[in-house]
Design an enzyme around this catalytic site. Structure first.
Site, PDB file in Angstrom:
ATOM      1  N   HIS A 134       8.351 -72.991  -2.446  1.00 43.89           N
ATOM      2  CA  HIS A 134       9.536 -72.332  -2.933  1.00 43.89           C
ATOM      3  C   HIS A 134      10.629 -72.329  -1.900  1.00 43.89           C
ATOM      4  O   HIS A 134      11.854 -72.246  -1.623  1.00 43.89           O
ATOM      5  CB  HIS A 134       9.502 -71.295  -3.743  1.00 43.89           C
ATOM      6  CG  HIS A 134      10.736 -70.244  -3.897  1.00 43.89           C
ATOM      7  ND1 HIS A 134      10.874 -68.981  -3.086  1.00 43.89           N
ATOM      8  CD2 HIS A 134      11.351 -70.452  -4.742  1.00 43.89           C
ATOM      9  CE1 HIS A 134      12.026 -68.584  -3.464  1.00 43.89           C
ATOM     10  NE2 HIS A 134      12.381 -69.276  -4.671  1.00 43.89           N
TER      11      HIS A 134
ATOM     12  N   GLU B 269      12.293 -75.559  -1.096  1.00 43.87           N
ATOM     13  CA  GLU B 269      13.506 -75.581  -2.245  1.00 43.87           C
ATOM     14  C   GLU B 269      14.678 -75.023  -1.710  1.00 43.87           C
ATOM     15  O   GLU B 269      15.755 -75.648  -1.495  1.00 43.87           O
ATOM     16  CB  GLU B 269      13.101 -74.992  -3.287  1.00 43.87           C
ATOM     17  CG  GLU B 269      13.940 -75.323  -4.557  1.00 43.87           C
ATOM     18  CD  GLU B 269      14.223 -73.923  -5.417  1.00 43.87           C
ATOM     19  OE1 GLU B 269      13.191 -73.390  -5.817  1.00 43.87           O
ATOM     20  OE2 GLU B 269      15.300 -73.437  -5.323  1.00 43.87           O
ATOM     21  N   HIS B 270      14.771 -73.718  -1.195  1.00 45.45           N
ATOM     22  CA  HIS B 270      15.859 -73.149  -0.346  1.00 45.45           C
ATOM     23  C   HIS B 270      16.431 -73.816   0.736  1.00 45.45           C
ATOM     24  O   HIS B 270      17.753 -74.079   0.806  1.00 45.45           O
ATOM     25  CB  HIS B 270      15.615 -71.719  -0.129  1.00 45.45           C
ATOM     26  CG  HIS B 270      15.571 -70.520  -1.143  1.00 45.45           C
ATOM     27  ND1 HIS B 270      16.267 -69.502  -1.046  1.00 45.45           N
ATOM     28  CD2 HIS B 270      15.000 -70.521  -2.204  1.00 45.45           C
ATOM     29  CE1 HIS B 270      16.315 -68.840  -2.098  1.00 45.45           C
ATOM     30  NE2 HIS B 270      15.268 -69.539  -3.058  1.00 45.45           N
TER      31      HIS B 270
ATOM     32  N   GLU C 175      14.675 -61.963  -2.519  1.00 46.27           N
ATOM     33  CA  GLU C 175      14.387 -62.445  -3.793  1.00 46.27           C
ATOM     34  C   GLU C 175      13.029 -61.886  -4.371  1.00 46.27           C
ATOM     35  O   GLU C 175      12.771 -61.553  -5.381  1.00 46.27           O
ATOM     36  CB  GLU C 175      14.169 -64.105  -3.982  1.00 46.27           C
ATOM     37  CG  GLU C 175      14.239 -64.550  -5.289  1.00 46.27           C
ATOM     38  CD  GLU C 175      14.172 -66.027  -5.388  1.00 46.27           C
ATOM     39  OE1 GLU C 175      14.397 -66.708  -4.065  1.00 46.27           O
ATOM     40  OE2 GLU C 175      13.876 -66.638  -6.311  1.00 46.27           O
TER      41      GLU C 175
END
Lengths: 478, 443
Positions: free
Chosen positions: A90, A93-94, A170
């Site tokens: 993840h 992905e950022h 997040e």
């Protein structure tokens, strides 16, 4: 109106299940359409190709609007992360939105915006996906920049430090600030004793804090390449032209063999688990149960279609068995439902939940749920419910054709999880072939307590106190 | 259309992109919107599309939570969840099973000013689908057991919300900005108000508000105007022609600036902020819309995103938006940051607000915003239900059937001078009021 989310989006369990249920459901309409027009071909009529470097491409024509959805998915997700590095898929992905050899950090998004495009990305356990939604004549530019960041990513230490701070916010937003998410995370780890599905996609906080630039680059180099990716383009496009553009922009990316996968298998599950979470922020307790279940690719896969029908009739809507029994007739719950998806690289889970009415104890509610399940295991499910569930699932697909996105997502997810376009097209027929006997057999296979986790979300003891109650507001001029 | 691979200078890039996008954005102009009027005078906007045997219908009454009587907040919402819990001589299960069997999806949603419904059906079931709308709107049963069940469901949602920082921050904002006014009251109700609603209230809400003079309809899909005219009467023909006008008074929001803190034990504080906005039909609305896009509406390219998330990693989510209500107008936003640093986020929002008010956007920012807003417009036309919703939205705002064709031209016409003028007049850093829920350090 309010509550708009921006930024890179994480595919949470609920969303994943809903999306996949819909995906599965999309196929249904194919059968209905076929019934109306005999001899007509499939639902999405996808065309496929493979480039020399291993990149698989899929084109779905939908001329509803002069737009194109351009998606690039990598078969790399949370289950592929090395031990101790949860959240790296993840995080990467950022980080894909930072710079490349030719683009400055943040320039990717500026280019998409300058082309009137909407974009985002998402990470799941089985895959990570990137997409842009643009006017159709912008497709080549999107391919160009997407192909660029497949292998040309450049990360500075500053990029990593800043974005790590973002993913921690997040996590605070999605998990730490939501008691139900905290419970879900703990329960999922208890359900999968060994498999990577038990880890949180965002990562455990203590591991997220230490993810480094090298960790990101290692994961990137290992998994991001044409041999480990699928390109899906849907919209007002021509398959031949898309292929030509794919050759032009993705073709030059060097060939890369997808790395070998070693997924940790689940051992036999022998002990029923209970996970209980108390939090002062809980005003509404909840009951849920997850059973380890087969997916399309695991032991017991022969039950996968029947399980989809079972999930539908058990708790997909207010006419379902659980809702009618617990909410309508017995008045023990305010809501109840079930969910299941077969679209996984590995095992899956069959999920039930119920929210007790105020004054109804959790014990009472749990007993009622188990009584309902016992009835199904003893007497079987009503045949008319099976037929109704099958028909609802099949009918969802005609509606899916109306949106550019749904078919593309269905096919991409299938390809990411070891399935084919043909499987997607065959889905309505396979759902149609499910019999009441198969549904009952699937129920017997899955609904075994030793393969389950019961998760309870409860207020902080003692009951009655309100330690988290908001205090009076103070006004201060600044 | 040729695309330049190498672009010299940002201004040139945007100019070329803007020209190149005209071809695609012209496509939205090609969506033909016709008006269809039924024999009894029910009017709908129709976009025909026979490529798929489905129909999407969106409709709305000018009546939302702001029409709930004081003390009975949540009435509109409770009504909305009861409309498919039995109608005519079908009780809840029979009604729902009938819809499911025919794959008819009928849903309702309530906002402050609008009571919306959406229907999705296969073409072959459209007659029954429209009849079902008619039944739900004119003969909802409000059976006692269904009412209690839905009341319990809304109460359950309410209990959960009252421990969510974002909900608490919004509640604080709205109740503070509109004290003693319907907009200040919670659309979802409270424990007390939900308990106070009875069946007579539900019937009265329907009788007062579900009327033909209050109704807007949008239809997209596999139906001809002649067919639709007949269907409209099935669904809406027997609604009363006129309702009881219950205008919500106009109100400017009471936002004096400063920070209001509500202490709540959670690791990340949520800050909701806002100031007065512009009504939808204000001549400067488009300039304000572009301004907001640059400030915090533009996803990954807005100023707030850049300063708070990209540069400093202070938030995952930060955004702003315009909200023109029927009787008021707001410009709002939100940011969520860990307790230890949320004061920093608040300070940056403040600073950016003041900077934009003083200087306005740059020419490049304006060009980029216009390019994006015009170029992405066709994306909104990618599904029937979205188009149907837009048709209803346009009618609520009185924006005209030719809006789709006009809209991009209107955006293009906004000049730098316009946006800078609006930045100076609209943005009020001293009135920007923050409502922070959490344990913010230093606030």
């Amino acid at each position: 109106m309010f509550g708009r989310r921006i930024g890179r989006r994480l595919l949470r369990p609920g969303q994943a299940l809903a999306a996949i249920a819909l995906i599965g459901g999309t196929i249904a309409a194919g059968a209905a359409v076929a019934a109306e027009k005999p001899g007509r071909e499939g639902l999405f009529n996808a065309e496929t190709f493979t480039l020399k470097n291993g990149l698989r491409g899929v084109v779905i024509v939908n001329r509803r609007a002069p737009v194109a959805l351009h998606m690039l998915w990598y078969r790399a997700g949370a289950i592929d992360e090395p031990a101790g590095k949860s959240g790296i898929a993840h995080f990467l992905e950022h980080l894909l939105f930072k710079g490349t050899k030719t683009l400055k950090s943040g320039e990717f998004s500026k280019i998409v915006a300058a082309n009137g495009g909407q974009e985002n990305a998402f990470t799941s356990w089985d895959y990570t996906g990137y997409y842009q939604f643009v006017a159709k004549d912008r497709l080549p530019r999107m391919m160009e920049i997407e192909a660029d960041r497949m292998t040309n990513l450049v990360l500075s230490e500053n990029d990593v430090v800043q974005e790590r701070s973002v993913i921690l916010e997040e996590r605070r937003s999605r998990i730490e600030g939501r008691p139900s998410s905290i419970l879900w995370e703990q329960a999922r780890r208890a359900l999968y004793l060994n498999h990577g599905y038990g880890r949180p996609i965002l990562g455990w906080m203590h591991e997220m804090e230490r993810l480094s630039r090298q960790d990101a680059l290692d994961f990137y180099k290992r998994y991001y390449g044409p041999g480990n990716a699928v390109l899906v383009v849907a919209g007002d496009v021509d398959a031949a032209e898309v292929r030509r553009l794919a050759e032009k922009y993705y073709g030059p990316v060097p060939r890369m063999e997808p790395p070998p996968r070693r997924q940790l298998a689940e051992p036999p599950q022998r002990a029923e688990r209970r996970v209980i979470y108390r939090d002062p922020r809980v005003r509404r307790p909840s009951f849920s149960r997850m059973y380890l279940a087969p997916g399309y690719n695991s032991d017991g896969a022969e039950h996968a279609y029947a399980l989809q029908v079972l999930a539908r009739l058990l708790g997909a809507s207010s006419t379902s068995l659980l809702y009618q029994s617990l909410v309508v007739r017995q008045k023990l719950a305010t809501a109840a439902g079930s969910d299941y998806s077969a679209t996984r690289r590995g095992p899956s889970s069959f999920y039930l939940y119920a929210l007790p009415k105020p004054g109804v104890s959790m014990d009472r509610l749990e007993q009622a749920v188990d009584a309902e399940l016992a009835k199904i295991l003893k007497n079987g499910v009503p045949e008319e419910d099976v037929e109704a569930a099958k028909q609802q699932l099949r009918d969802m697909a005609i509606f899916a054709r109306d949106s550019v996105r749904t078919g593309a997502t269905a096919i991409a997810t299938a390809l990411m999880t070891g399935r084919t376009v043909a499987d997607v097209e065959a889905w309505p027929a396979r759902i149609g072939a499910v019999t009441v006997d198969r549904v009952n057999a699937a129920a017997r296979h899955v609904l075994q307590r030793r393969k389950s986790v019961t998760a309870l979300l409860l207020p902080q003891q003692p009951a009655g106190a309100n330690p988290a109650g908001a205090k009076k507001a103070e006004v201060r001029k600044q | 259309m040729t695309l330049l691979q190498r672009i010299a200078g940002p201004a040139a890039a945007f100019a070329v992109a803007a020209l190149a996008l005209f071809a695609a954005s012209a496509a939205s102009a090609a969506v033909e919107v016709r008006e269809v009027v039924s024999r009894s005078g029910v009017a709908a906007w129709l976009v025909e599309d026979h490529s798929n045997p489905v129909l999407s219908v969106s409709f709305g009454f000018r009546a939302g939570g702001s029409r709930d009587p004081a003390g009975k907040e949540g009435l509109a919402e409770l009504t909305s969840v009861l409309l498919d819990e039995g109608a005519g001589n079908m009780t809840a299960l029979a009604f729902q099973k009938k819809l499911e069997k025919l794959s008819i999806r009928l849903e309702f949603e309530v906002g402050r000013d609008q009571f919306r419904g959406t229907l999705r059906t296969l073409s072959r079931n459209r007659d029954t689908a429209f009849e079902t709308i008619g039944l739900a709107l004119t003969e909802p049963r409000f059976d006692a057991d269904a009412v209690e069940r839905m009341r319990a469901s809304l109460l359950s949602s309410y209990l959960r919300k009252t421990r969510q920082p974002r909900y608490l921050a919004r509640r604080a904002f709205w109740s503070s900005a509109y004290p003693g006014h319907p907009y200040g009251r919670p659309v979802s109700g409270t424990e007390k108000s939900l308990g106070a609603i009875d069946r007579a209230d539900l019937r009265r809400f329907v009788a007062d508000n579900f009327t033909r003079d209050n109704l807007f309809i949008g239809v997209v899909g596999d139906v001809t105007p002649a067919q639709l005219a007949v269907l409209l009467d099935k669904a809406f023909g027997s609604l009363p022609a006129k309702g009881k006008p219950q205008p919500v008074p106009a109100s400017a929001p009471k936002l004096p600036g400063g920070i209001v803190v509500e202490r709540f034990d959670t690791p990340q504080s949520v800050a909701v902020f806002g100031q007065p906005g512009l009504p939808r039909r204000h001549p400067d609305y488009y300039a304000a819309y572009i301004l907001n896009h640059i400030m915090g509406g533009g996803g990954f390219t807005s100023r707030l995103y850049r300063e708070i998330r990209e540069k400093r990693g202070l938030a995952y989510s930060v955004y702003s938006y315009l909200w023109p209500l029927r009787r008021s107008a707001l410009m709002l936003g939100a940011v969520a940051t860990q307790n230890a640093r949320v004061a920093e986020s608040v300070g940056i929002v403040r600073a950016e607000w003041a900077r934009m008010a003083r200087e306005g956007p740059s020419a490049e920012e304006l060009a980029a915003a216009k390019t994006y807003l015009t170029g992405s417009y066709p994306l909104r036309f990618s599904s029937s239900s979205r188009i149907a919703d837009m048709l209803v939205g346009l009618q609520f705002e009185g924006l005209g059937r030719d809006y789709f064709a006009r809209r991009n031209g209107t955006i293009e016409k906004v000049s730098l001078a316009d946006v800078r003028r609006v930045a100076r007049s609209l943005l009020k850093p001293d009135q920007l009021t923050f409502f922070v829920v959490g344990k913010p350090a230093g606030l």
